[in-house]
Every structure is written in C-alpha cells, then in structure tokens.
Design a protein around this motif. Sequence first.
Motif, PDB file in Angstrom:
ATOM      1  N   GLN A 154      11.565  16.773  -0.014  1.00  0.00           N
ATOM      2  CA  GLN A 154      10.801  15.617  -0.494  1.00  0.00           C
ATOM      3  C   GLN A 154       9.438  16.014  -1.070  1.00  0.00           C
ATOM      4  OE1 GLN A 154      10.717  12.713   2.705  1.00  0.00           O
ATOM      5  NE2 GLN A 154      12.850  12.205   2.407  1.00  0.00           N
ATOM      6  N   LYS A 155       9.366  17.220  -1.620  1.00  0.00           N
ATOM      7  CA  LYS A 155       8.166  17.681  -2.308  1.00  0.00           C
ATOM      8  C   LYS A 155       8.416  17.476  -3.803  1.00  0.00           C
ATOM      9  CE  LYS A 155       6.716  21.005   1.192  1.00  0.00           C
ATOM     10  NZ  LYS A 155       6.324  22.413   1.473  1.00  0.00           N
ATOM     11  N   GLU A 158       6.510  19.540  -6.738  1.00  0.00           N
ATOM     12  CA  GLU A 158       7.014  20.902  -6.881  1.00  0.00           C
ATOM     13  C   GLU A 158       8.412  20.894  -7.484  1.00  0.00           C
ATOM     14  OE1 GLU A 158       5.658  19.587  -4.260  1.00  0.00           O
ATOM     15  OE2 GLU A 158       4.265  20.955  -3.246  1.00  0.00           O
ATOM     16  N   ALA A 159       9.246  19.983  -7.017  1.00  0.00           N
ATOM     17  CA  ALA A 159      10.613  19.887  -7.549  1.00  0.00           C
ATOM     18  C   ALA A 159      10.592  19.592  -9.041  1.00  0.00           C
ATOM     19  CB  ALA A 159      11.389  18.804  -6.797  1.00  0.00           C
ATOM     20  N   TYR A 160       9.735  18.675  -9.439  1.00  0.00           N
ATOM     21  CA  TYR A 160       9.647  18.325 -10.867  1.00  0.00           C
ATOM     22  C   TYR A 160       9.229  19.546 -11.691  1.00  0.00           C
ATOM     23  CZ  TYR A 160       8.355  16.145 -15.241  1.00  0.00           C
ATOM     24  OH  TYR A 160       8.278  15.836 -16.571  1.00  0.00           O
ATOM     25  N   HIS A 161       8.281  20.300 -11.180  1.00  0.00           N
ATOM     26  CA  HIS A 161       7.776  21.471 -11.901  1.00  0.00           C
ATOM     27  C   HIS A 161       8.910  22.447 -12.212  1.00  0.00           C
ATOM     28  CE1 HIS A 161       5.012  24.433 -13.317  1.00  0.00           C
ATOM     29  NE2 HIS A 161       5.135  25.239 -12.276  1.00  0.00           N
ATOM     30  N   PHE A 162       9.772  22.699 -11.233  1.00  0.00           N
ATOM     31  CA  PHE A 162      10.887  23.630 -11.428  1.00  0.00           C
ATOM     32  C   PHE A 162      11.944  23.056 -12.371  1.00  0.00           C
ATOM     33  CE2 PHE A 162       9.014  25.844  -7.938  1.00  0.00           C
ATOM     34  CZ  PHE A 162       9.463  27.158  -8.038  1.00  0.00           C
ATOM     35  N   TYR A 199       9.746   9.356 -10.690  1.00  0.00           N
ATOM     36  CA  TYR A 199       9.822   8.002 -10.135  1.00  0.00           C
ATOM     37  C   TYR A 199       9.269   7.961  -8.718  1.00  0.00           C
ATOM     38  CZ  TYR A 199      12.062   3.870  -8.056  1.00  0.00           C
ATOM     39  OH  TYR A 199      12.312   2.704  -7.369  1.00  0.00           O
ATOM     40  N   LYS A 200       9.653   8.937  -7.887  1.00  0.00           N
ATOM     41  CA  LYS A 200       9.187   8.969  -6.497  1.00  0.00           C
ATOM     42  C   LYS A 200       7.681   9.196  -6.419  1.00  0.00           C
ATOM     43  CE  LYS A 200      11.460   8.728  -3.254  1.00  0.00           C
ATOM     44  NZ  LYS A 200      11.881   7.542  -2.471  1.00  0.00           N
ATOM     45  N   ASN A 201       7.138   9.875  -7.416  1.00  0.00           N
ATOM     46  CA  ASN A 201       5.684  10.101  -7.461  1.00  0.00           C
ATOM     47  C   ASN A 201       4.941   8.979  -8.175  1.00  0.00           C
ATOM     48  OD1 ASN A 201       5.386  12.495  -6.022  1.00  0.00           O
ATOM     49  ND2 ASN A 201       5.818  13.782  -7.791  1.00  0.00           N
ATOM     50  N   GLN A 202       5.694   7.965  -8.617  1.00  0.00           N
ATOM     51  CA  GLN A 202       5.125   6.857  -9.397  1.00  0.00           C
ATOM     52  C   GLN A 202       4.364   7.376 -10.618  1.00  0.00           C
ATOM     53  OE1 GLN A 202       2.953   4.488  -6.389  1.00  0.00           O
ATOM     54  NE2 GLN A 202       4.701   3.093  -6.410  1.00  0.00           N
TER      55      GLN A 202
END
Length: 409
Positions: A154-155, A158-162, A199-202
């Motif tokens: 649920q990070k 970081e997930a988006y960056h990769f 989306y999860k990070n708004q």
Amino acid sequence: MINRVLAILIFAFLTTTGFAQKEVLRATKKDISQARTYLKAGKNFDKAEKLMRDRLKDSINRDNQRIWLLLFESIKKQYDQGNEKLYLKQKYDTAALFTLTMKMFDVLEGLDTIDARPDVNGKIRPQYRKRHGEFLSNYRKNLYNGGLYYLSKQKYSEAYHFLDKYIACAHHPLYAPFRYAETDKLLPEASYWAAYCGYKNQDACATFHHTYLALKDTAHYCSMLQFLADTYNMESDTTRYVKTLREGFEKYPSEPFFFSRLYDFYSTQANWNEVLSLSEQALRNDSTDMTVKLVKSSALLNTSQYDECIAFADKIIATNNSLAEPFYNAGMSCFYQAVEFDKKLRKTKKQQQQITKLYQKSLAYMERYRALAPNESKRWALPLYTIYLNLNMGSEFDEINSIIKKSKP
C-alpha cells in the motif's frame, strides 16, 4: 582608468575561475581513481556510488561520461551482490533490489541524453544506446514487479514511480528496437495499476496520465471507470463525471456504483425524471432489485405520478411490509392528491367525500410509516397533523401538535 580597472577585475575573475576549475578536475580525478579502487576490490560499492554522485553535482562534470559509467557500474555491482544473497536465501531487503533496478534505469537513461546529443555537424551517433538498451531490457520486468511489490504494501507513490517508469520505456529511444508499445501485452495492466495508485493518492494527474492504455485492460475496465468517475468528481468536472457514470451504467448495469452515484447526482438536482428513467432501465436488467424499486417509488412520487406511485408501492409492500419508504411514498401520494382537491374553493359533497377518503387512505400508510421510522418525525409529523385535523381526530391531533411544538427550536 575605468577600462583599466574593469580589465583587472575580469583578469582576476578568470584567474580565480580557472583555479577553481583545476581544483574540481583534480578532485574529480582523485574520486574516479578511488571509485575504481573500490570496484576492483569488490567492496564499498555504495561509497563508489556516492563519490560519483557527488562529482555529478558539479556542472563541470555533468557531461563526463566516465563518471556516469562508473556510477552505473557501482550500482550494478550492488544489484548483483543483493541478487546473489536472495538466490542463496540469505537475509536481504527485497525493496533494496527494486531500488537498485530503478537507479540503473535512471543512470543509463541519464547518460543516454548526453550520449545522444548532436555533434558539431548536427549528427546523432549515440555510442552506448544499443548496448545499454539491450542490457536494461533484461531488467525491465523488475520495474513492473517492483510496482506490484509496493502496491501490495500500500505504498502507492513508490508503486506509481515504478509502474510509470515501466510504461515510459515504451516511448524511450533506448528501447526502440523492442517496440514495447506494440509487443508488450502487460502495458494496459501496468497502466491500470498506475492509475489505481494515482487514484489512491488522490492525485488526479497521476490517475489520468495513463488512462488511454489503462482502458485497454478489459479485465479492469469496470474498476477503471469508477476511478475516473470519482476523480472527475473530485476535479468538479461534472460533464465527464456524468458521462463516465453513464458509460459504466450502460456497460455494467448490475454494478451498484454507477446507479447509486447517478441517483445521487440527479436527485440532488431534483431531476426526478432522469431518476425515474434510470430506475426503469435498471429494473429491466434486474426486476428483483429492491433498492432500485425504492428509488423508482420515490421518483414516481416526486414526478407527481401519484396513482402509479401508490400502485407500485403496494406491490413492494406486498413483497416486504417491513420497509418504511414504500409506506411513505404511497401515503404522501394520497396526501398530495387530497391537498390538491382541497384547494378548490367550491367542492361538491361527492368531492368532499373523495377528499376524506384520500386522507383516510393516507392515514393508514403514514401511521405505518411512523411506526417503522419513529425517528423521522420531520417527514411524518406535518402530514399527520393535517390528516388528523381534516378527519377530526382530536386526541391524535393534540398529540401530534405537541410533538411539532417540541421539535421547534
């Protein structure tokens, strides 16, 4: 005199600058030598990395390809070291391996921007592009796996960056021979997960950035429409919000998300004709959905289709007489009809009898509604007050009158 002073100042500046540059070059040469010593010794790879990163901070060294290559080598050796530990099932942080993967991509892509600069004749002859592109292509899947790894933790940033880096490879010159945009079947799914992280990070920009590809992931199309709808709503883009909900409702009529939000939108605008149309369309898909039936019952009441509302509410009550809303809708339909008749200044005896019958009919529904929803006095108190008054129900009228008085601020 002024020109002489200016010349002295310029000479002093150039002398100082030249001396500073010599010092930087001397320090750079020393650090390069030290980094090579670390690498040959097979240890202190992180120190070699730091030395080269510090050297690149100086503008004089930004285009120094030797520094970039040593920086890459120091990271690659750290990666190999960590990978070996994992292979031998020794204790090692998996996240560190993904971080090193990202560093390798960042460094070699950074070097490529220098390597691919036009020469004095405007020709582009990158020296390392083919070799580095082929090398990184072997590690690209690690970017995707890194994204999923951080997603499981649920990070989302970081997930988006990769995931974003993984997707971007499809358009980077380094990987052009591999034609990822055409051959990589994982791109739509990676784009979906990237949008999900946004989306999860708004983060609206991150959500929208890979939408085109994400919508090609048919397995997650329904969820993607939900993310988009919520994001458009967050951005106050009403047109796209409703359009996306409409598309979702058409494609997935059984998914409550789209129906409920369309209902909220139209009911807030008091657009009950749209609510009625929406509910009828939903019932054509599933005639047993009680939530939709209740919505239709309310829509019939609010579009003044009183006879239809009473008939429809009665059908619901016949199926389940413990639901409060159908009693309210039917009761208010009778009540409004009675009030309309009662507005006439001159009424025949027959019309007066009809008014009385409507109030009596409303009474039965509204008292049942009151019993089922005792805390909703704001909805049942005033109608019952009028009904008791018109039906000359003295004790009931006094009781309801007392309730209304107590509820006043």
